[in-house]
Design a protein around this motif. Sequence first.
Motif, PDB file in Angstrom:
ATOM      1  N   HIS A 111      -6.529   7.256   1.715  1.00  0.00           N
ATOM      2  CA  HIS A 111      -5.396   7.890   1.035  1.00  0.00           C
ATOM      3  C   HIS A 111      -4.584   6.839   0.288  1.00  0.00           C
ATOM      4  N   LYS A 112      -4.155   7.202  -0.916  1.00  0.00           N
ATOM      5  CA  LYS A 112      -3.284   6.319  -1.693  1.00  0.00           C
ATOM      6  C   LYS A 112      -2.109   7.139  -2.210  1.00  0.00           C
ATOM      7  N   ASN A 113      -0.931   6.527  -2.221  1.00  0.00           N
ATOM      8  CA  ASN A 113       0.251   7.178  -2.779  1.00  0.00           C
ATOM      9  C   ASN A 113       0.218   7.135  -4.299  1.00  0.00           C
ATOM     10  N   THR A 114       0.697   8.215  -4.923  1.00  0.00           N
ATOM     11  CA  THR A 114       0.933   8.236  -6.367  1.00  0.00           C
ATOM     12  C   THR A 114       2.232   8.995  -6.603  1.00  0.00           C
ATOM     13  N   THR A 115       2.692   9.006  -7.831  1.00  0.00           N
ATOM     14  CA  THR A 115       3.914   9.748  -8.158  1.00  0.00           C
ATOM     15  C   THR A 115       3.705  11.257  -8.015  1.00  0.00           C
ATOM     16  N   GLU A 116       2.429  11.700  -7.954  1.00  0.00           N
ATOM     17  CA  GLU A 116       2.128  13.128  -7.759  1.00  0.00           C
ATOM     18  C   GLU A 116       1.754  13.441  -6.312  1.00  0.00           C
ATOM     19  N   GLY A 117       1.975  12.487  -5.401  1.00  0.00           N
ATOM     20  CA  GLY A 117       1.612  12.701  -4.007  1.00  0.00           C
ATOM     21  C   GLY A 117       0.345  11.946  -3.644  1.00  0.00           C
ATOM     22  N   TRP A 133       0.856  -1.194   0.000  1.00  0.00           N
ATOM     23  CA  TRP A 133       0.000   0.000   0.000  1.00  0.00           C
ATOM     24  C   TRP A 133       0.894   1.247   0.000  1.00  0.00           C
ATOM     25  N   GLU A 134       1.883   1.262   0.852  1.00  0.00           N
ATOM     26  CA  GLU A 134       2.760   2.439   0.959  1.00  0.00           C
ATOM     27  C   GLU A 134       3.543   2.676  -0.321  1.00  0.00           C
ATOM     28  N   LYS A 135       3.829   1.614  -1.072  1.00  0.00           N
ATOM     29  CA  LYS A 135       4.662   1.734  -2.270  1.00  0.00           C
ATOM     30  C   LYS A 135       3.847   2.024  -3.540  1.00  0.00           C
ATOM     31  N   MET A 136       2.529   2.188  -3.408  1.00  0.00           N
ATOM     32  CA  MET A 136       1.719   2.487  -4.596  1.00  0.00           C
ATOM     33  C   MET A 136       2.234   3.723  -5.321  1.00  0.00           C
ATOM     34  N   LYS A 137       2.222   3.654  -6.642  1.00  0.00           N
ATOM     35  CA  LYS A 137       2.635   4.798  -7.446  1.00  0.00           C
ATOM     36  C   LYS A 137       1.478   5.373  -8.266  1.00  0.00           C
ATOM     37  N   ASP A 138       0.358   4.649  -8.272  1.00  0.00           N
ATOM     38  CA  ASP A 138      -0.815   5.061  -9.051  1.00  0.00           C
ATOM     39  C   ASP A 138      -2.043   4.479  -8.363  1.00  0.00           C
ATOM     40  N   THR A 139      -3.145   5.211  -8.390  1.00  0.00           N
ATOM     41  CA  THR A 139      -4.359   4.717  -7.726  1.00  0.00           C
ATOM     42  C   THR A 139      -4.834   3.398  -8.319  1.00  0.00           C
ATOM     43  N   HIS A 140      -4.521   3.167  -9.607  1.00  0.00           N
ATOM     44  CA  HIS A 140      -4.959   1.923 -10.236  1.00  0.00           C
ATOM     45  C   HIS A 140      -4.195   0.706  -9.716  1.00  0.00           C
ATOM     46  N   ASP A 141      -3.060   0.937  -9.036  1.00  0.00           N
ATOM     47  CA  ASP A 141      -2.327  -0.172  -8.432  1.00  0.00           C
ATOM     48  C   ASP A 141      -3.168  -0.861  -7.358  1.00  0.00           C
ATOM     49  N   PHE A 142      -4.145  -0.142  -6.838  1.00  0.00           N
ATOM     50  CA  PHE A 142      -4.967  -0.659  -5.737  1.00  0.00           C
ATOM     51  C   PHE A 142      -5.721  -1.923  -6.141  1.00  0.00           C
ATOM     52  N   PHE A 143      -6.222  -1.947  -7.386  1.00  0.00           N
ATOM     53  CA  PHE A 143      -7.011  -3.100  -7.841  1.00  0.00           C
ATOM     54  C   PHE A 143      -6.148  -4.361  -7.907  1.00  0.00           C
TER      55      PHE A 143
END
Length: 349
Positions: free
Chosen positions: A303-309, A199-209
């Motif tokens: 909250h989810k991490n992305t490359t834009e915060g 979860w902490e290493k997510m770079k895009d919200t779509h990684d969640f799926f």
Amino acid sequence: METLFDSPSQLKEAWENLKTQQPKLRIRNAAQALGVSEAELLATGIGENVILMTSDFVEQVQKFPTLGKVMALTRNDCCVLEHKGTFQKIEIHQAGPMKIATVIGPIELRLFFKSWKYAFCVTNETPRGTMISLQYFDQAGEAVLKVYLQDESDYDAAEALVQAHTAEDQHSKIEPSPLEPVETVSRQELDFESFSSDWEKMKDTHDFFGMLRKYKLNRLNAVEWIDDKWAYEIDRLAARKVLEVASETQLPIMIFAGNSSNIQIHQGKVKTIRQMANWLNVLDPNFNMHLDESVVERAFVVHKNTTEGLVSALELFDKNGELVAQFFGLRKPGIPQKTEWKALLDSLN
């Protein structure tokens, strides 16, 4: 699906009796009252005001831009989104054995065709005149998407679409079957340390799926079990404040709502917010939302991490743990979410 009715004619008679008693009852609610699926109930009108269509759903959807301005309606048991506009850009993607459509423009959808099963053209007489719609249902007989023609629609294009996709056998039996259950794990079975790290290493919200699939989690369990840093529960009626503030400040937002086979998305500002009994409504010229708050059981800030915060959302769930709706601050790819949106979610409790 078991039914109390031996034949479509018997079901049709029961529906007619129900309409006499409750003339304003919507077909979805009538189906629930009669213990059948909406598709089964609608099919009793085949040969009168209903035409059974073929199952080449992708080809039909690709013709939607020819219809001009229409109203697209997507719903689940708790939330309805309605957009008036055109099907501007449709892209079909292959995801393994499943085809997915991305619809972008005034009407924005994500269509997952795997469970689509039935299609109908429906003509209804209403106090506002004749209403024609294309209605699509999944294998359980639940409505996936409804497209209603408007005064500005191209009726010739609609007629051509229906003629090209009318089923040869109008007497095919509608036999719904349950959707395949998704396998999930218990909290004791979950590798929480690995899950939390991903979860902490997510770079895009779509990684969640992909993460949900990897750990065999449903969405509610994921937001329930993750640390409060990433998700925490708040008042179940929090959508009221979100919409009121968004309207007052003209903060652009995104609203996602849908079902197992379709997600409809609103992007932009909301203006007219109305509370009507249990229903929280957005009533704007080309966009309506109807949220039945009596069915909303739980709400979370996520909250989810992305490359834009961080990307932050309000997520609503019903009593069955199903996702009802999501609210985000509007943002474009490559641009961080607005600080005003984050501040609004931080103010919820």
